[in-house]
Write a protein that holds these residues in place. Structure first.
Motif, PDB file in Angstrom:
ATOM      1  N   TRP A  93       0.840  -1.195   0.000  1.00  0.00           N
ATOM      2  CA  TRP A  93       0.000   0.000   0.000  1.00  0.00           C
ATOM      3  C   TRP A  93       0.871   1.240   0.000  1.00  0.00           C
ATOM      4  CZ3 TRP A  93      -4.686  -0.379  -1.516  1.00  0.00           C
ATOM      5  CH2 TRP A  93      -5.398  -1.557  -1.291  1.00  0.00           C
ATOM      6  N   THR A  94       1.531   1.491  -1.115  1.00  0.00           N
ATOM      7  CA  THR A  94       2.318   2.706  -1.261  1.00  0.00           C
ATOM      8  C   THR A  94       1.386   3.896  -1.467  1.00  0.00           C
ATOM      9  OG1 THR A  94       2.493   2.395  -3.637  1.00  0.00           O
ATOM     10  CG2 THR A  94       4.227   1.405  -2.278  1.00  0.00           C
ATOM     11  N   VAL A  95       1.959   5.098  -1.350  1.00  0.00           N
ATOM     12  CA  VAL A  95       1.154   6.308  -1.508  1.00  0.00           C
ATOM     13  C   VAL A  95       0.562   6.384  -2.911  1.00  0.00           C
ATOM     14  CG1 VAL A  95       1.242   8.836  -1.507  1.00  0.00           C
ATOM     15  CG2 VAL A  95       2.500   7.527   0.221  1.00  0.00           C
ATOM     16  N   ARG A  96       1.332   5.994  -3.914  1.00  0.00           N
ATOM     17  CA  ARG A  96       0.838   6.049  -5.288  1.00  0.00           C
ATOM     18  C   ARG A  96      -0.329   5.102  -5.494  1.00  0.00           C
ATOM     19  NH1 ARG A  96       4.552   5.306 -10.761  1.00  0.00           N
ATOM     20  NH2 ARG A  96       2.842   5.655 -12.257  1.00  0.00           N
ATOM     21  N   ARG A  97      -0.245   3.915  -4.931  1.00  0.00           N
ATOM     22  CA  ARG A  97      -1.331   2.957  -5.097  1.00  0.00           C
ATOM     23  C   ARG A  97      -2.577   3.398  -4.348  1.00  0.00           C
ATOM     24  NH1 ARG A  97       2.104  -2.728  -4.694  1.00  0.00           N
ATOM     25  NH2 ARG A  97       2.871  -2.688  -6.861  1.00  0.00           N
ATOM     26  N   ARG A  98      -2.364   4.033  -3.201  1.00  0.00           N
ATOM     27  CA  ARG A  98      -3.532   4.571  -2.485  1.00  0.00           C
ATOM     28  C   ARG A  98      -4.211   5.678  -3.288  1.00  0.00           C
ATOM     29  NH1 ARG A  98      -2.149   5.074   3.990  1.00  0.00           N
ATOM     30  NH2 ARG A  98      -2.131   2.834   4.431  1.00  0.00           N
ATOM     31  N   ASP A  99      -3.400   6.556  -3.899  1.00  0.00           N
ATOM     32  CA  ASP A  99      -3.977   7.623  -4.734  1.00  0.00           C
ATOM     33  C   ASP A  99      -4.729   7.031  -5.919  1.00  0.00           C
ATOM     34  OD1 ASP A  99      -2.936   9.470  -3.020  1.00  0.00           O
ATOM     35  OD2 ASP A  99      -1.167   9.900  -4.255  1.00  0.00           O
ATOM     36  N   ASN A 100      -4.174   6.007  -6.549  1.00  0.00           N
ATOM     37  CA  ASN A 100      -4.854   5.364  -7.665  1.00  0.00           C
ATOM     38  C   ASN A 100      -6.175   4.741  -7.231  1.00  0.00           C
ATOM     39  OD1 ASN A 100      -2.768   6.065  -9.385  1.00  0.00           O
ATOM     40  ND2 ASN A 100      -1.721   4.096  -9.176  1.00  0.00           N
ATOM     41  N   LEU A 101      -6.184   4.130  -6.060  1.00  0.00           N
ATOM     42  CA  LEU A 101      -7.410   3.521  -5.555  1.00  0.00           C
ATOM     43  C   LEU A 101      -8.488   4.574  -5.321  1.00  0.00           C
ATOM     44  CD1 LEU A 101      -8.980   1.088  -4.506  1.00  0.00           C
ATOM     45  CD2 LEU A 101      -7.938   1.475  -2.252  1.00  0.00           C
ATOM     46  N   VAL A 102      -8.091   5.723  -4.759  1.00  0.00           N
ATOM     47  CA  VAL A 102      -9.049   6.809  -4.553  1.00  0.00           C
ATOM     48  C   VAL A 102      -9.616   7.282  -5.885  1.00  0.00           C
ATOM     49  CG1 VAL A 102      -9.307   9.191  -3.749  1.00  0.00           C
ATOM     50  CG2 VAL A 102      -8.027   7.551  -2.376  1.00  0.00           C
ATOM     51  N   GLY A 103      -8.749   7.402  -6.906  1.00  0.00           N
ATOM     52  CA  GLY A 103      -9.223   7.818  -8.224  1.00  0.00           C
ATOM     53  C   GLY A 103     -10.208   6.826  -8.812  1.00  0.00           C
ATOM     54  N   TYR A 104      -9.912   5.530  -8.697  1.00  0.00           N
ATOM     55  CA  TYR A 104     -10.828   4.512  -9.212  1.00  0.00           C
ATOM     56  C   TYR A 104     -12.173   4.556  -8.495  1.00  0.00           C
ATOM     57  CZ  TYR A 104      -6.802   2.482 -11.602  1.00  0.00           C
ATOM     58  OH  TYR A 104      -5.717   2.272 -12.404  1.00  0.00           O
ATOM     59  N   LEU A 105     -12.143   4.784  -7.181  1.00  0.00           N
ATOM     60  CA  LEU A 105     -13.393   4.858  -6.430  1.00  0.00           C
ATOM     61  C   LEU A 105     -14.231   6.073  -6.846  1.00  0.00           C
ATOM     62  CD1 LEU A 105     -12.187   3.845  -2.844  1.00  0.00           C
ATOM     63  CD2 LEU A 105     -13.471   2.464  -4.480  1.00  0.00           C
ATOM     64  N   LEU A 106     -13.553   7.176  -7.210  1.00  0.00           N
ATOM     65  CA  LEU A 106     -14.291   8.374  -7.602  1.00  0.00           C
ATOM     66  C   LEU A 106     -14.961   8.217  -8.963  1.00  0.00           C
ATOM     67  CD1 LEU A 106     -11.832  11.183  -6.410  1.00  0.00           C
ATOM     68  CD2 LEU A 106     -14.001  10.530  -5.384  1.00  0.00           C
TER      69      LEU A 106
END
Length: 325
Positions: free
Chosen positions: A34-47
């Motif tokens: 769970w790197t910062v980049r992967r967390r940001d990508n997950l937030v984008g996918y959820l949006l």
């Protein structure tokens, strides 16, 4: 003078001060996933997930079902659903009414696009002047856009009858008006004009916003060079608002191919089939004659026409839209 050597601790401290290091806590090696980049990508996918889900359920899935239904003959009254393959498409090619329907659709679309875009551009140019009362007229021309489509059409149905309000005004002037909605030469014109007056305000606002974005210095320089008003309009205004012209033309063309309520309320496709457009013909086949399979086939044809015209308009933008490459 020689300086004291920096110790390992200080060197590490200064190196760390160059930029903060983000750490992700976790047990063992699993936390590193769970790197910062992967967390940001997950937030984008959820949006974007709600929009993707909506497109899947209400766009892609219905399109697939229409194509599937076009390969079947569905009799709701008898409760049968039979696979017929390409029989509905063979029927489409052999339909004797299809040519007249497509001709009426093309006539309606051409009349609507020309009158709507032309009138909207003229109104936008006039209302772009700094004159008193322009705000009032902008409101007047835009107000039909927010009026209920069915209510607007019903009012015009009463106005366009043989003894309606329009012929009453003509009688006062000493003229005898026709039965606008029952004459083969006036029915299509009446439907087109009613639709133009309903939606011209939307394109007018879009053109008005584009005109207000044209730099005034260009007009001043052209006027100093001796360019007239018509030359300035053709050489400056039209090229700079061409992206908006492209947008409004695509919206208007697609909307003209999907007209239904105006035809259903004003003319019911008549007289004869002079105002029967493709969408109304589709409705008749599917919901009046209960040929749902053939109605789905007509829907596929409508989708193909809309997609083809949209692609053609979009590809042509490189030739006549300003600053497109």
């Amino acid at each position: 003078m020689t300086g004291r050597p920096v110790t390992g601790g200080r060197a590490a401290g200064r190196t760390g001060a160059a930029g903060p290091v983000r750490r992700v806590s976790g047990n063992g090696g699993g936390g590193a996933f769970w790197t910062v980049r992967r967390r940001d990508n997950l937030v984008g996918y959820l949006l974007v997930a709600p929009q993707l889900l909506g497109s899947l359920l209400f766009v892609l899935l219905p399109l697939g079902l229409v194509l599937w239904y076009s390969l079947h003959e569905w009799n709701v009254l008898a409760g049968t659903f039979e696979f017929v393959g390409g029989e509905n498409y063979d029927r489409l090619l052999a339909d004797p009414n299809l040519g007249e329907v497509l001709g009426g659709t093309a006539l309606f679309s051409a009349g609507l696009v020309v009158l709507n875009l032309g009138l909207a551009l003229v109104l936008a140019v006039l209302l772009n002047q700094r004159l008193r009362g322009t705000t009032f007229f902008r409101t007047v021309f835009f107000s039909p856009v927010v009026v209920s489509l069915v209510a607007w059409t019903i009012v015009w149905q009463f106005l366009l009858q043989d003894d309606g309000g329009l012929n009453g005004l003509l009688a006062v002037a000493g003229a005898d008006g026709p039965n606008w909605l029952r004459g083969e030469g006036t029915a299509m014109l009446s439907v087109v004009v009613v639709q133009v007056l309903k939606n011209v305000g939307l394109n007018m606002v879009l053109f008005l916003a584009a005109l207000q974005g044209v730099p005034a210095q260009l007009y001043e320089a052209a006027e100093l060079d001796g360019a007239g008003a018509w030359t300035r309009f053709l050489r400056i205004t039209v090229p700079l608002i061409s992206p908006t012209i492209l947008l409004t033309s695509i919206i208007t063309v697609v909307g003209s191919l999907q007209v239904f309520a105006q035809i259903a309320v004003l003319t019911q496709g008549g007289p004869g089939m002079s105002t029967t457009v493709l969408v109304y013909y589709l409705y008749q086949q599917a919901f009046q004659f209960h040929h749902f399979g053939y109605g789905a086939t007509l829907s596929v044809l409508l989708f193909a026409i809309v997609a083809l015209l949209t692609v053609v308009q979009w590809r042509m933008r490189r030739r006549w839209v300003f600053n497109e490459t």
